[in-house]
Design a protein around this motif. Structure first.
Motif, PDB file in Angstrom:
ATOM      1  N   TYR A   2       0.849  -1.188   0.000  1.00  0.00           N
ATOM      2  CA  TYR A   2       0.000   0.000   0.000  1.00  0.00           C
ATOM      3  C   TYR A   2       0.887   1.242   0.000  1.00  0.00           C
ATOM      4  O   TYR A   2       1.741   1.394   0.865  1.00  0.00           O
ATOM      5  CB  TYR A   2      -0.926   0.004   1.215  1.00  0.00           C
ATOM      6  CG  TYR A   2      -1.942  -1.106   1.149  1.00  0.00           C
ATOM      7  CD1 TYR A   2      -3.130  -0.925   0.451  1.00  0.00           C
ATOM      8  CD2 TYR A   2      -1.697  -2.335   1.754  1.00  0.00           C
ATOM      9  CE1 TYR A   2      -4.064  -1.948   0.369  1.00  0.00           C
ATOM     10  CE2 TYR A   2      -2.623  -3.364   1.676  1.00  0.00           C
ATOM     11  CZ  TYR A   2      -3.803  -3.162   0.980  1.00  0.00           C
ATOM     12  OH  TYR A   2      -4.721  -4.175   0.894  1.00  0.00           O
ATOM     13  N   THR A   4       1.074   5.534  -0.470  1.00  0.00           N
ATOM     14  CA  THR A   4       0.468   6.860  -0.538  1.00  0.00           C
ATOM     15  C   THR A   4       1.601   7.848  -0.760  1.00  0.00           C
ATOM     16  O   THR A   4       2.578   7.852  -0.013  1.00  0.00           O
ATOM     17  CB  THR A   4      -0.271   7.216   0.767  1.00  0.00           C
ATOM     18  OG1 THR A   4      -1.262   6.224   1.032  1.00  0.00           O
ATOM     19  CG2 THR A   4      -0.924   8.585   0.668  1.00  0.00           C
ATOM     20  N   ILE A  14       4.666   3.804   2.729  1.00  0.00           N
ATOM     21  CA  ILE A  14       4.584   2.477   2.124  1.00  0.00           C
ATOM     22  C   ILE A  14       4.376   1.468   3.239  1.00  0.00           C
ATOM     23  O   ILE A  14       5.214   1.346   4.141  1.00  0.00           O
ATOM     24  CB  ILE A  14       5.847   2.146   1.308  1.00  0.00           C
ATOM     25  CG1 ILE A  14       5.995   3.160   0.172  1.00  0.00           C
ATOM     26  CG2 ILE A  14       5.784   0.716   0.775  1.00  0.00           C
ATOM     27  CD1 ILE A  14       7.199   2.972  -0.701  1.00  0.00           C
ATOM     28  N   ASP A  15       3.245   0.792   3.174  1.00  0.00           N
ATOM     29  CA  ASP A  15       2.885  -0.197   4.192  1.00  0.00           C
ATOM     30  C   ASP A  15       3.103   0.348   5.603  1.00  0.00           C
ATOM     31  O   ASP A  15       3.651  -0.327   6.475  1.00  0.00           O
ATOM     32  CB  ASP A  15       3.672  -1.495   3.985  1.00  0.00           C
ATOM     33  CG  ASP A  15       3.260  -2.219   2.714  1.00  0.00           C
ATOM     34  OD1 ASP A  15       2.114  -2.019   2.251  1.00  0.00           O
ATOM     35  OD2 ASP A  15       4.086  -2.977   2.172  1.00  0.00           O
ATOM     36  N   TRP A  36      -2.288   7.205  -4.909  1.00  0.00           N
ATOM     37  CA  TRP A  36      -2.640   6.070  -4.053  1.00  0.00           C
ATOM     38  C   TRP A  36      -2.416   4.792  -4.855  1.00  0.00           C
ATOM     39  O   TRP A  36      -2.745   4.734  -6.036  1.00  0.00           O
ATOM     40  CB  TRP A  36      -4.114   6.122  -3.650  1.00  0.00           C
ATOM     41  CG  TRP A  36      -4.574   7.413  -3.059  1.00  0.00           C
ATOM     42  CD1 TRP A  36      -5.015   8.505  -3.726  1.00  0.00           C
ATOM     43  CD2 TRP A  36      -4.635   7.746  -1.686  1.00  0.00           C
ATOM     44  NE1 TRP A  36      -5.357   9.499  -2.854  1.00  0.00           N
ATOM     45  CE2 TRP A  36      -5.132   9.063  -1.582  1.00  0.00           C
ATOM     46  CE3 TRP A  36      -4.326   7.069  -0.509  1.00  0.00           C
ATOM     47  CZ2 TRP A  36      -5.318   9.702  -0.373  1.00  0.00           C
ATOM     48  CZ3 TRP A  36      -4.522   7.712   0.694  1.00  0.00           C
ATOM     49  CH2 TRP A  36      -5.009   9.006   0.759  1.00  0.00           C
ATOM     50  N   TRP A  37      -1.902   3.761  -4.209  1.00  0.00           N
ATOM     51  CA  TRP A  37      -1.712   2.474  -4.885  1.00  0.00           C
ATOM     52  C   TRP A  37      -1.846   1.365  -3.853  1.00  0.00           C
ATOM     53  O   TRP A  37      -1.258   1.442  -2.772  1.00  0.00           O
ATOM     54  CB  TRP A  37      -0.337   2.420  -5.551  1.00  0.00           C
ATOM     55  CG  TRP A  37      -0.102   1.169  -6.329  1.00  0.00           C
ATOM     56  CD1 TRP A  37       0.707   0.129  -5.985  1.00  0.00           C
ATOM     57  CD2 TRP A  37      -0.699   0.810  -7.571  1.00  0.00           C
ATOM     58  NE1 TRP A  37       0.660  -0.847  -6.938  1.00  0.00           N
ATOM     59  CE2 TRP A  37      -0.199  -0.453  -7.929  1.00  0.00           C
ATOM     60  CE3 TRP A  37      -1.614   1.429  -8.417  1.00  0.00           C
ATOM     61  CZ2 TRP A  37      -0.581  -1.104  -9.099  1.00  0.00           C
ATOM     62  CZ3 TRP A  37      -1.990   0.785  -9.576  1.00  0.00           C
ATOM     63  CH2 TRP A  37      -1.477  -0.467  -9.912  1.00  0.00           C
ATOM     64  N   ASP A  38      -2.633   0.316  -4.176  1.00  0.00           N
ATOM     65  CA  ASP A  38      -2.827  -0.773  -3.217  1.00  0.00           C
ATOM     66  C   ASP A  38      -2.183  -2.079  -3.665  1.00  0.00           C
ATOM     67  O   ASP A  38      -2.440  -3.132  -3.093  1.00  0.00           O
ATOM     68  CB  ASP A  38      -4.312  -0.981  -2.926  1.00  0.00           C
ATOM     69  CG  ASP A  38      -5.077  -1.602  -4.084  1.00  0.00           C
ATOM     70  OD1 ASP A  38      -4.462  -1.935  -5.120  1.00  0.00           O
ATOM     71  OD2 ASP A  38      -6.305  -1.768  -3.955  1.00  0.00           O
ATOM     72  N   GLY A  39      -1.355  -2.018  -4.679  1.00  0.00           N
ATOM     73  CA  GLY A  39      -0.703  -3.226  -5.180  1.00  0.00           C
ATOM     74  C   GLY A  39      -1.290  -3.700  -6.491  1.00  0.00           C
ATOM     75  O   GLY A  39      -0.611  -4.343  -7.287  1.00  0.00           O
ATOM     76  N   ASN A  40      -2.565  -3.393  -6.726  1.00  0.00           N
ATOM     77  CA  ASN A  40      -3.235  -3.804  -7.959  1.00  0.00           C
ATOM     78  C   ASN A  40      -3.832  -2.638  -8.729  1.00  0.00           C
ATOM     79  O   ASN A  40      -3.910  -2.672  -9.951  1.00  0.00           O
ATOM     80  CB  ASN A  40      -4.356  -4.805  -7.651  1.00  0.00           C
ATOM     81  CG  ASN A  40      -3.820  -6.070  -7.041  1.00  0.00           C
ATOM     82  OD1 ASN A  40      -2.871  -6.652  -7.548  1.00  0.00           O
ATOM     83  ND2 ASN A  40      -4.409  -6.489  -5.933  1.00  0.00           N
ATOM     84  N   GLU A  41      -4.294  -1.659  -7.988  1.00  0.00           N
ATOM     85  CA  GLU A  41      -4.917  -0.494  -8.612  1.00  0.00           C
ATOM     86  C   GLU A  41      -4.706   0.717  -7.723  1.00  0.00           C
ATOM     87  O   GLU A  41      -4.305   0.597  -6.568  1.00  0.00           O
ATOM     88  CB  GLU A  41      -6.408  -0.727  -8.849  1.00  0.00           C
ATOM     89  CG  GLU A  41      -7.182  -0.998  -7.570  1.00  0.00           C
ATOM     90  CD  GLU A  41      -8.637  -1.345  -7.819  1.00  0.00           C
ATOM     91  OE1 GLU A  41      -9.030  -1.470  -8.988  1.00  0.00           O
ATOM     92  OE2 GLU A  41      -9.372  -1.472  -6.835  1.00  0.00           O
ATOM     93  N   GLY A  42      -4.985   1.879  -8.283  1.00  0.00           N
ATOM     94  CA  GLY A  42      -4.775   3.082  -7.503  1.00  0.00           C
ATOM     95  C   GLY A  42      -5.539   4.257  -8.056  1.00  0.00           C
ATOM     96  O   GLY A  42      -6.456   4.102  -8.872  1.00  0.00           O
ATOM     97  N   ASP A  57      -4.202   1.814 -13.278  1.00  0.00           N
ATOM     98  CA  ASP A  57      -4.068   0.361 -13.185  1.00  0.00           C
ATOM     99  C   ASP A  57      -2.611  -0.084 -13.275  1.00  0.00           C
ATOM    100  O   ASP A  57      -2.323  -1.272 -13.375  1.00  0.00           O
ATOM    101  CB  ASP A  57      -4.925  -0.338 -14.243  1.00  0.00           C
ATOM    102  CG  ASP A  57      -4.555   0.089 -15.656  1.00  0.00           C
ATOM    103  OD1 ASP A  57      -3.537   0.782 -15.839  1.00  0.00           O
ATOM    104  OD2 ASP A  57      -5.302  -0.277 -16.586  1.00  0.00           O
TER     105      ASP A  57
END
Length: 167
Positions: A2, A4, A14-15, A36-42, A57
């Protein structure tokens, strides 16, 4: 992972690990305030209007920010492995090197020779730097305060360092 990134504050989380780093914003549109990014999308959060925020993406265009974060994190880790006394002396010695040239009789600031008062202040400041390691609670105390006219001329990191620069 994760992530920001608050661009205006040069803040990256980060995390849960928070670090301020220089961010190269040259490839990021001016309207982006937060990434923002959660590992798959943001999402790219719009600076003035959240309804204009854009989903993303891929984190690829922002990978350089993650790389800078990881490099800074590794640098901090290595610095923390060096005994604090050694870091303090190295930093103090660097400041002393910066002031050494100022003892040259022809040294000028904005084409003005140092006044006698400035020379005395410089001399006393250098003495304070020399005595600093003998002060109680050293090295966990601030460096001596440079005279007002001198401080802007010196490249000095904050001391003592924050124990945990990664929150």
């Amino acid at each position: 992972m994760y992530i920001t990134i608050v661009l205006d504050d040069n803040q990256v989380v980060i995390d849960g690990e928070d670090l301020k780093i220089p961010i190269d914003k040259s490839t990021i549109p001016d309207w982006v305030e937060v990434i923002w990014w959660d590992g798959n999308e943001g999402m790219l959060q719009h600076r003035e209007d959240n309804t204009k925020s854009l989903p993303i993406d891929s984190f690829e265009p922002y990978q350089h920010i993650l790389n800078t974060f990881l490099e800074k994190k590794e640098y901090i880790k290595k610095q923390q492995e060096i005994p604090m006394e050694d870091r303090a002396r190295a930093m103090r010695n660097d400041v002393r090197k910066q002031t050494d040239i100022m003892f040259n009789p022809g040294y000028t600031i904005h084409d003005e020779l140092l006044t006698e008062k400035q020379k005395d202040q410089l001399f006393n400041y250098c003495l304070d730097l020399a005595k600093w390691p003998k002060q109680p609670n050293w090295p966990e105390i601030p460096l001596p305060t440079a005279p007002e006219w001198l401080a802007p001329l010196l490249n000095m990191p904050e001391w003592p360092p924050i124990n945990n620069e990664l929150n």
